[in-house]
Design an enzyme around this catalytic site. Structure first.
Site, PDB file in Angstrom:
ATOM      1  N   GLU A  51     105.672 100.868  76.499  1.00 22.82           N
ATOM      2  CA  GLU A  51     104.439 100.211  76.923  1.00 22.82           C
ATOM      3  C   GLU A  51     104.874  98.986  77.703  1.00 22.82           C
ATOM      4  O   GLU A  51     105.646  98.170  77.203  1.00 22.82           O
ATOM      5  CB  GLU A  51     103.695  99.759  75.673  1.00 22.82           C
ATOM      6  CG  GLU A  51     102.226 100.029  75.651  1.00 22.82           C
ATOM      7  CD  GLU A  51     101.629  99.414  74.403  1.00 22.82           C
ATOM      8  OE1 GLU A  51     101.249  98.238  74.471  1.00 22.82           O
ATOM      9  OE2 GLU A  51     101.567 100.095  73.362  1.00 22.82           O
ATOM     10  N   ASP A  62      95.603  88.473  73.403  1.00 23.86           N
ATOM     11  CA  ASP A  62      96.987  88.321  72.985  1.00 23.86           C
ATOM     12  C   ASP A  62      97.265  86.989  72.316  1.00 23.86           C
ATOM     13  O   ASP A  62      96.664  85.973  72.651  1.00 23.86           O
ATOM     14  CB  ASP A  62      97.919  88.493  74.185  1.00 23.86           C
ATOM     15  CG  ASP A  62      98.048  89.953  74.562  1.00 23.86           C
ATOM     16  OD1 ASP A  62      98.519  90.725  73.708  1.00 23.86           O
ATOM     17  OD2 ASP A  62      97.643  90.331  75.674  1.00 23.86           O
ATOM     18  N   TYR A 177      95.196 104.295  69.997  1.00 20.73           N
ATOM     19  CA  TYR A 177      95.935 103.111  69.562  1.00 20.73           C
ATOM     20  C   TYR A 177      95.072 102.403  68.529  1.00 20.73           C
ATOM     21  O   TYR A 177      94.007 101.899  68.852  1.00 20.73           O
ATOM     22  CB  TYR A 177      96.192 102.221  70.774  1.00 20.73           C
ATOM     23  CG  TYR A 177      97.092 101.008  70.540  1.00 20.73           C
ATOM     24  CD1 TYR A 177      96.970 100.196  69.422  1.00 20.73           C
ATOM     25  CD2 TYR A 177      98.061 100.670  71.478  1.00 20.73           C
ATOM     26  CE1 TYR A 177      97.787  99.101  69.239  1.00 20.73           C
ATOM     27  CE2 TYR A 177      98.881  99.558  71.309  1.00 20.73           C
ATOM     28  CZ  TYR A 177      98.734  98.781  70.182  1.00 20.73           C
ATOM     29  OH  TYR A 177      99.539  97.682  70.013  1.00 20.73           O
TER      30      TYR A 177
END
Lengths: 276, 403
Positions: A51, A62, A177
């Protein structure tokens, strides 16, 4: 349609009877050449899927490690175009390891969705995770990507329950995911039990493999996830290892790539030993 | 019932104003954002919600705010009659209270136990901290480290009100970074937390919700103007960062075709330099903070730092409805520089005895440009959306004065 590189990789993992290791790094961190060197070494170090983060100035989902990583790459002049070049260089030596580009929509939108998909396909990108494109915006990028035969991998989270889950799984391709915690990357860690339940819940709604990420920091954790899911995703912890090998000006110290790859090797060993 | 050919029908059910708006957020937030939308729609339909809003707006915020004829300024400009909608007289000193009141009542309805907010100049943070004190809810305000340094009085006010102020060091430590960190907090605490966004931007339903709460400005102004002059104004002017005070004034007038409308962006050192905050003039459409809108960005889609002497306008984006109104041409968007705003700030203080915030000083700078060119029978209405107490240190610094 024939099997894609990503589908083949998960089929092989199933045949081997083990969970996979998905590694995350930001493209161009700490600089283009070092980043390419690491990425080229990842398959041999045991990464089953790569990734690559597309650096963005405002990575809202993030945590501090990946934020800083993104800024380091941008300050060294990384762009979306160069991220594609990096994939192209990687593909010169490797045709087997899938590459997923992960990031935020704006740089892709500014590049132009059609042009980006065309160029990404050409250099050998296999799929995308675009954090800020929920199913409500499938027409923007997800559908055009699928039409190009590229995967659009969606994040499901602990809040993806009830009617929301089928909506999120619809049009997801390649793998699902599962974001195992409420929060941003590199923060808390969920228990194996919680993750097992979530994976079971997701698998009731799809035949796709399920990879689990956010908060996986050690070979032991990666192994414990790989026992209950199809793959473990490790990001912030690898980036922390990278950061340990930077000098005060954020330049790579000698041996950085080897140190990062060695860490990936320990993660990979954990995952590979998990089901034996 | 929606009427055709109206500028007031947006957004569509997916939160779009033309191509602008939407809900570009991480999946973790989607269920909650859908829940906020549902709760907001239910609240709008519930007379008791409006009743609560009206009660606090009147007795706590001090609404309606006056419509004031600025006679001396009008004489000086020797053109259009200049009126101010005086939202700087609201409790907490700006229009921000109108929105925070609405959202905190909604948060209470939804049973949320914790409030977070982002703030630039600190006005939204102060308003949020104020209502959290009133309703006894824990409050966390994200504020860029750079802004904390230049808005010290507001930081102290928030702390006095019991809020926790978190300094955001990431990025350039300004409003956009504060919003990033507020979103990160929200993702991590999604179940108990309500995020009170301070401007008419963010994922749907925030832009429409904030606009609706701020539209009290325009609705009152319309009524007050009819009472004062027996007709609507010819020209509206308001400053724009994210654009909540502006959309609040503009929205009720959008279908009044004879009313010209101008939003004033912050031109910083000038829109031809790289130090400004004029997203419409100097930016292009992109996706940030949950919506598609005009953004200051480079060719790679990286968001650029905005600059303005006014911390409240120092944002590289703008609410999506403004992007749409700009696109279709219903509203004209101009800009004023730091220097022009500073001059307007001083002029208003001396000539009308009103110290404006640096944000509406930008609107005033534009008024000073256009009012003299308008006929004397024309009426100009400007939103004086905040007071300048918080800015005296910044202004003193800019003028080279030591306090």
């Amino acid at each position: 349609m024939s099997q894609t590189r990503l589908e083949k990789r998960f089929a092989d993992l199933r045949a081997e009877g083990r969970g996979g290791l998905v590694t995350f790094l930001t493209a161009g961190d700490p600089d283009y050449d070092t980043s390419l060197e690491i990425v080229k070494g990842l398959p041999e170090a045991g990464a089953d899927v790569i990734e690559l983060g597309m650096p963005f100035s405002d990575p809202m989902a993030d945590g501090p490690a990946i934020q800083a990583s993104s800024l380091r790459a941008l300050r060294k002049g990384m762009t979306l175009k160069k991220t594609l070049e990096l994939v192209k260089s990687f593909r010169e030596d490797n045709q087997d390891t899938p590459i997923i580009l992960m990031g935020y929509y704006n740089p892709v939108y500014i590049y132009g969705v059609d042009a980006f998909l065309k160029d990404a396909k050409e250099v050998g990108v296999d799929g995308f995770i675009i954090v800020d494109l929920p199913p409500e915006h499938d027409d923007e990028f997800c559908m055009p990507a699928l039409e190009q035969g590229l995967h659009f991998i969606r994040l499901t989270t602990p809040t993806t329950v009830g009617e929301r889950l089928p909506k999120v799984l619809n049009n997801t391709s390649g793998f699902v995911y599962y974001v195992s915690i409420l929060g941003i990357t590199g923060t808390g860690t969920a228990s194996q039990d919680n993750i097992k339940q979530a994976v079971t819940r997701i698998k009731a709604g799809t035949d796709l493999p399920v990879a689990v990420g956010f908060g996986i920091r050690t070979p032991e954790q990666a192994a414990s996830i790989a026992q209950v899911a199809d793959a473990s995703v490790v990001g912030s912890a690898i980036i922390d290892k990278l950061k340990e090998n930077l000098d005060d000006d954020n330049r790579a110290k000698p041996g950085l790539s080897q140190a990062v790859l060695e860490y990936v090797r320990t993660l990979s060993k954990g995952v590979r030993d998990a089901r034996t | 019932m929606k009427t055709p050919n109206s500028y007031m029908n947006g957004p569509d059910e997916r939160g779009h104003f033309g191509i602008f708006g939407g809900r570009f957020v991480a999946e973790t937030l989607m269920p909650l954002i859908l829940e906020v939308e549902q709760a907001y729609n239910a609240a709008k339909a519930d007379p008791s919600f409006q009743k609560d809003y009206d009660y606090y707006a009147k007795h706590y915020v001090g609404r309606p705010s006056p419509l004031y004829f600025a006679e001396r300024l009008t004489e000086k400009c020797d053109g259009a009659k200049i009126y101010f909608k005086r939202d700087e007289l609201n409790h907490t000193g700006s229009h921000k209270a109108n929105n925070v009141l609405g959202q905190i009542l909604l948060a209470r309805r939804m049973g949320k136990k914790r409030i977070i907010a982002e703030t630039g100049a600190g006005q939204h943070g102060v308003a949020t901290a104020t209502f959290c004190a009133l309703f006894d809810l824990p409050c966390v305000v994200y504020m860029g480290a750079t802004d904390i340094a230049r808005q010290a009085p507001n930081v102290f006010r928030m702390k006095l009100l019991g809020a926790e102020v978190i300094a955001v060091e990431s990025g350039t430590g300004t409003l956009k970074d504060a919003m990033n960190d507020a979103l990160r907090d929200w993702v991590a605490n999604v179940e108990e937390t309500f995020y009170i966004i301070g401007t008419a931007a963010g994922p749907h339903p925030y832009p429409v919700m904030v606009r609706d709460f701020q539209s009290i400005i325009g609705r009152e102004a319309k009524e007050q103007m009819l009472e004062a002059e027996g007709r609507l104004p010819d020209q509206l002017v308001a400053c724009i960062g994210g654009g909540s005070n502006a959309i609040g004034l503009f929205h009720p007038f959008l279908d009044d075709k004879d009313v010209a409308i101008t939003g004033v962006e912050a031109a910083g050192h000038g829109v031809s330099t790289d130090k400004h905050a004029a997203s419409l003039t100097g930016g292009k459409p992109g996706v940030l903070h949950g919506n598609r809108t005009f953004l200051l960005q480079d060719d790679d889609g990286q968001i650029l730092d905005a600059h303005s002497i006014s911390a409240g306008l120092d944002y590289p984006g703008i609410g999506p409805e403004h992007s749409w109104l700009h696109d279709i041409g219903r509203v004209n968007y101009a800009s004023a520089t730091d220097t022009e705003a500073l001059e307007a700030f001083q002029l208003l203080s001396k000539i009308e005895g009103i110290i404006p915030a640096l944000e509406p000083a930008h609107a005033l700078a534009h008024v000073l440009k256009i009012a003299p060119k308008m006929d004397k029978d024309k009426i100009l209405l400007m939103n004086l959306c905040g007071r300048g107490d918080k800015d005296i240190f910044t202004v003193a610094d800019a003028l080279g004065v030591t306090i």
